[in-house]
Design an enzyme around this catalytic site. Structure first.
Site, PDB file in Angstrom:
ATOM      1  N   ASP B 145      45.897-101.034 -23.234  1.00 34.79           N
ATOM      2  CA  ASP B 145      46.060-100.836 -24.071  1.00 34.79           C
ATOM      3  C   ASP B 145      47.410-100.567 -25.080  1.00 34.79           C
ATOM      4  OD1 ASP B 145      43.116-100.550 -23.682  1.00 34.79           O
ATOM      5  OD2 ASP B 145      42.824 -98.156 -23.978  1.00 34.79           O
ATOM      6  N   LYS B 208      41.420-100.949 -31.128  1.00 31.49           N
ATOM      7  CA  LYS B 208      41.135 -99.229 -30.958  1.00 31.49           C
ATOM      8  C   LYS B 208      41.386 -98.883 -32.055  1.00 31.49           C
ATOM      9  CE  LYS B 208      42.837 -96.497 -27.362  1.00 31.49           C
ATOM     10  NZ  LYS B 208      43.524 -96.335 -26.250  1.00 31.49           N
ATOM     11  N   LYS B 244      37.020 -99.661 -29.615  1.00 22.09           N
ATOM     12  CA  LYS B 244      37.249 -98.353 -29.334  1.00 22.09           C
ATOM     13  C   LYS B 244      37.517 -97.401 -30.302  1.00 22.09           C
ATOM     14  CE  LYS B 244      39.840 -96.021 -25.621  1.00 22.09           C
ATOM     15  NZ  LYS B 244      40.975 -96.047 -24.393  1.00 22.09           N
TER      16      LYS B 244
END
Lengths: 486, 308, 302
Positions: B145, B208, B244
């Site tokens: 991430d 995300k 996400k």
């Protein structure tokens, strides 16, 4: 979304019907005259049907000239002896009280509205009923402030007003009509539409409970002939009508040569214009709100979509995709987006137009949803390859049917948008402010939604240019329709 | 903005011209999702799906091996007294704790995600970010991430942001790359859309919303804009990108509304933890409470659900 | 010429005025070639006045419609200046109008008052051009995140059947508020007293009022009212005479395209005959909605 993943699941919403347990509906409803429910003089009744199930909900009285006479007498007496002589603030307080009571009984009203008219409970719960209450609340405050609305004038009530409303927003239209009439000191005879009388009659019960003086509001049920009896009645000082342009013209001719004032909210064939510099996803949502809201039973529906050619394919693709996520079915299910068509007759009208559209060579696309086997239903529909000459681009369909055209330049789209006898509303989608002002100035329509569509508010004047009507309702400007400005 | 596919080559658009967003219209669309009523079987299936999509997360300076081990146990055993529950999708930790998590989760399908690229601010040179990422990968991370350089983004240096993401993607190979936009620092929905487009074109496997360190973190309107960006990207390229939302999603009802939104914007294909995740720490227990309530008919107390 | 009559050079031969109608900034005679002879109080013929036909009306509507776009797009300030200029020019021709009014049967005092009031009325409405918007428009506080405002917009082409008496002040009083609000018009002047309407057209023509904004016909209301009220490209109609049956028919005809019908009756000499509500009558209210972004507003994330 052609790509499928192996682990794809399918997750569907379970039914979520609103319970009707605590709804109180009588088997038979009488006229509401002079504060009491009274049997029709001729003793005739007609049924009101749930358009989603075709089940009869109740019987309601069929009004005749005799009933109208009684109502006019009651309204006249209430006007002269009570309502016009009451201090304005007291008048305001009664109207505020009605607003509050609608809020308290909102859920019951919402459910009955969906039962009787077929509109999704989401809309009756979140839009129709709250707005109905808001109309009373907004107008109540005007009652003792009217002299500030019209500089150098001495506004006076007109007397007894006759109000005839349609079936697409039954309680909202009743409030939209009654609230300003009462705030300006008039008394009322209201006739709801014959297919959707129940919420108006529930409002009559509420008004009875509110202690509003007898005769200030009278509600008579019936169809066209009952309406004609109101329009023709010599003792009525003003007619307020919402409905078709055809009937509006008849009413206008009928009152010619009399002292009756008239306001008319009539049909429309609104242009909803999407420019290439618009926020496309929100515009697509606006298209959906514009034409599929309330099954398209909306006089200001954005039924003519104009898309700038450079984004045509994108918009159509997104629109088709969005159509698929519209849930069509049981109006009482909280997840329903598009409910039942209000009546068999209206469904036939819509289907006839769809046939005409196909015959005239437009390309039809419908949502793939499945429709319930019983009741009146129409899939969300759009037509491509439409031109201004097509019937479906000219006539008001009053259903979930969208006619899509393309355009190249601003001049072109303005001339096409105005190329109609109607002039109720229009939509414009662009991120460029100066373009919005250019269009909002040049479009001949009473309401222009820029980067939104189908928004309503009691403070916002509503009404059309050209054959879409006479006068405005709502806001400061709507008050004038119920006053004699001496 | 146009992406032209020519001999399988995607032409990179001019990111100055990404689609425009109207905030009020976006919020009105969102309100339609939140008014969906999710009952009975749909609710139970939805809650189970939510559990399976959680990236159970701890990203504290105070994180220890012990803390991560406890969290990994919870990831495997969400609530043993209820049979048939899924595990979460992944655990999400700092690079230094990847190896601990990896060891704890041997023999499960639970992935280990590592934040990287000088999370959360990302204010280091690219070579440090590459080293940070490489370390996480070497430690065994299944997913990375990363954060984008928001400062460069605000300066209009879209090529820099793009190249940076592409450089990280370049070393990821089979490791799935989630690109954190930190939407709470972007300031406008138009910019969320632009950052989404940059990230996807630069090779993001997921986009995300947030690090969880900045408020607002994930919101429904921001997520809607990102989902629409994913849909448009897929429409043009055929490439699926995951989503996400992270931070701020702590109750079941809200999580279910996210799923409704995914379903209506992207379709059922995205309703799996391969394409949709929740970055959350306290969501799992709330979902578990609702599941137990559905099965027993009793409203639940926190005392009956383990906190790890 | 007979031999017995000898020419006497006593008096110069007067040039008689040919009274024409006024359409699109030009002075044609009626296309029909018809005329009528209204009389003064002593029974003398006032002139060969055009008996306008429905085709003249049709042509005038075409002129008014094509002038409508430009006139409504003028700035309010500019319309104000043009109306003021109209007053200026009328002031300069006071004597001529007083004379004509007297020929039509007015007393000197009354004629002078009528001309003075007509000039003042133009000045009055000139001043309203850039103000009525501020009186009649509104910003509406809707209970959602939208900026909502209502403005006045001219209706378009207005047909006017001007007062029969008070052939100047009546004419000016019905024209001024209509054009002050950005509308264009076709006016049927007083039938029995048509002289100063035609002369007023000359005032209009020598002012800065663009051709087609004001069109003036002379003729018979009974013949023309039906056409005035049934023409589908006319947006509104003002009736300023007294025949109730004619008014009723106008209302019935007007329903066909939802023309707005106004019955204006007044003591035209009185200041009560002038007010901005007359401008307002010929305005449509247009309401516009636009979203208000709330990012960064108090307490809102996004």
């Amino acid at each position: 979304m052609k790509t499928k993943d192996k682990s794809e699941s399918s997750w569907n919403l379970s039914p979520a019907p609103e319970s009707t347990d605590h709804i109180q509906l009588k088997k038979r409803y009488e006229h509401f005259i002079n504060g009491k429910f009274v049997k029709p003089v001729k003793g005739k009744y007609f049924a009101t049907i749930n358009p989603a199930t075709e089940v009869k909900l109740a019987e309601v009285a069929e009004g005749t000239i005799e009933d109208v006479n009684k109502a006019v007498n009651a309204a006249r007496s209430a006007y002269e002896n009570v309502w016009s002589v009451m201090p304005a603030l007291e008048r305001a307080k009664y109207i505020y009280r009605i607003a509050r009571m609608i809020q308290e009984r909102a859920k019951e009203f919402a459910i009955i509205e969906s039962l009787d008219g077929g509109k999704p409970i989401r809309e009756s719960r979140d839009i129709d009923i709250p707005l109905a209450a808001n109309h009373f609340f907004y107008h109540a405050g005007w009652a003792d402030k009217l002299e500030y609305a019209f500089p150098n004038k001495n506004p006076q009530p007109l007397g007894v007003v006759g109000q005839i409303i349609p079936w697409n927003f039954p309680l909202l239209m009743a409030s939209w009509k009654i609230a300003p009439a009462l705030a300006t000191g008039n008394t009322v005879i209201l006739k709801p539409a014959e297919t959707t009388p129940l919420t108006a009659l529930k409002l009559a019960e509420l008004i009875q409970d509110s202690g509003l003086p007898d005769g200030v509001v009278n509600i008579i049920t019936g169809a066209g002939e009952t309406g004609a009896a109101i329009v023709n009645h010599p003792e009525i000082n003003k007619i307020a009508f919402t409905g078709s342009t055809q009937v509006g013209k008849i009413i206008n001719k009928t009152v010619a040569g009399t002292q009756k004032k008239v306001t008319l909210e009539l049909g429309g064939k609104a242009a909803n214009i999407i420019f290439e510099d618009a926020a496309i996803d929100q515009a697509v949502e606006g298209i959906v709100n514009g034409i599929y809201f309330n099954q398209g039973h909306v006089c200001c529906a954005g039924s003519r979509l104009f898309v700038q050619e450079s984004i045509f394919e994108t918009v159509v693709k997104k629109l088709k995709h969005r159509l698929e996520s519209l849930i069509v079915g049981d109006p009482l299910d909280k997840n329903t987006d598009v409910g039942a068509i209000n009546s068999k007759e209206q469904l036939k009208t819509i289907n006839d137009y769809i046939e005409i559209g196909k015959q005239e060579g437009a390309l039809m696309y419908q949502s793939s949803c499945t429709l319930p086997s019983k009741g009146n239903w129409c899939k969300p529909t759009l037509f491509l390859n439409v031109s201004q000459s097509h019937t479906i681009a000219q006539e008001e369909i009053f259903g979930p049917v969208l006619a899509i055209q393309t355009f190249r330049t601003i001049e072109e789209v303005i001339s096409k948008a105005n190329n109609t006898p109607y002039g109720l509303s229009a939509g414009v989608w662009t991120d460029k402010g100066s373009k919005i002002f250019n269009l909002t100035h040049q479009l001949q329509a009473g309401v222009i939604w820029a980067n939104t569509y189908n928004k309503f508010d009691p403070a916002s004047p509503f009404g059309g240019y050209k054959e879409s009507g006479l006068g405005r309702e709502g806001g400061l400007h709507g008050l004038a329709a119920y006053l004699n400005l001496k | 903005m146009t992406t032209i596919i020519n001999n399988n080559e995607i032409i990179i658009p001019d990111f100055r011209n990404t689609p425009l967003i109207d905030q009020v219209g976006t919020e009105e669309r969102v309100s339609r999702f939140t008014k969906r009523s999710i009952k009975n079987e749909a609710k139970e299936a939805g809650l189970s799906m939510v559990l399976s999509m959680i990236d159970l997360t701890t990203l504290e300076g105070a994180d220890t091996q012990g803390k991560v081990k406890q969290m990994c146990y919870k990831a495997r055993h969400l609530h043993d007294s209820v049979p048939g529950l899924p595990t979460v999708a992944a655990v999400c930790v700092y690079p230094s704790l990847v190896s601990v998590a990896k060891k704890e989760l041997i023999g499960t399908d639970i992935k280990v995600a590592s934040v990287a690229t000088a999370f959360p601010a990302g204010q280091t040179p690219l070579k440090v970010k590459i080293a940070d990422t490489q370390f996480a990968i070497d430690q065994g991370a299944d997913e990375v991430d990363m954060v984008i350089s928001r400062g460069r983004f605000h300066s209009g240096d879209y090529n820099y942001v793009f190249d940076e993401i592409a450089s990280i993607k370049n070393i990821c190979n089979d490791v799935r790359l989630k690109v954190i936009l930190e939407t709470g620092e972007l300031g406008a929905l138009d910019k969320v859309r632009r950052a989404s487009d940059i990230a996807m074109h630069a090779g993001a496997d997921f986009i995300k919303t947030s690090t969880g360190k900045i408020k607002p973190a994930a919101t429904l309107p921001v997520t809607l804009i990102m989902l629409e960006a994913i849909r448009d990207y897929h429409e043009k390229t055929g490439i699926m990108v995951g989503m996400k939302p992270a931070g701020g999603i702590s109750n079941s009802k809200l999580a279910l509304h996210y799923l409704i939104m995914v379903k209506e914007v992207l379709g059922d294909a995205w309703l799996t933890n391969r394409w949709f995740r929740f970055g959350a720490s306290s969501l799992a227990n709330d979902v578990l409470k609702q599941i137990v309530k559905l099965r027993t008919g009793r409203y639940q107390s926190n005392d009956y659900f383990s906190i790890d | 010429m007979s031999k017995g009559v000898k020419y006497k050079n006593e008096k110069r031969l007067e040039i008689l005025k040919t009274y024409k109608i006024y359409i699109g900034g030009k002075f044609p005679r009626t296309e029909s070639g018809r005329y009528y002879n209204p009389l003064d109080s002593k029974g003398n013929i006032l002139g060969n006045i055009c008996l306008s036909s429905r085709k003249d009306f049709r042509n005038a509507v075409v002129a008014a419609r094509s002038a409508s776009v430009g006139w409504s797009a003028r700035t309010a300030f500019n319309r104000s200046q043009i109306l003021y200029r109209l007053g200026e020019i009328l002031e300069g021709r006071r004597a001529q109008f007083i004379e004509e009014l007297k020929i039509q049967g007015s007393t000197s005092a009354k004629a002078e008052k009528e001309v003075n009031n007509s000039i003042d009325r133009l000045i009055y409405y000139a001043g309203w051009c850039d103000k009525y918007q501020q009186i009649f428009s509104s910003v509406n506080p809707v209970s959602s995140s939208y900026y909502n405002f209502s403005v006045c917009e001219p209706m378009g082409v207005v047909a006017i059947i001007a007062p029969e008496e008070n052939s100047l002040i009546g004419l000016v009083s019905v024209i001024a508020p209509v054009v002050a609000g950005g509308n264009t018009c076709v006016v049927l002047a007083s039938e029995s007293k048509p002289l100063c309407s035609v002369t007023f057209a000359e005032v209009i023509n020598s002012s800065d009022v663009p051709g087609g904004v004001i069109n003036i016909l002379t003729g018979n209301a009974k013949e023309l009212a039906g056409h005035f009220s049934s023409h589908m490209d006319v947006n509104a109609i003002i009736y300023s005479r007294t025949d109730k049956e004619e008014l009723k028919n106008i209302q019935i005809n007007a329903s066909e395209n939802m023309k707005r019908v106004f019955y204006w009756k007044s003591d035209w000499f009185s200041v009560k005959a002038q007010n901005p509500y007359k401008i307002r009558d010929l305005q449509e209210i247009k309401t516009t909605w636009h979203p208000i972004e709330q990012i960064g507003g108090a307490g809102s994330g996004y």
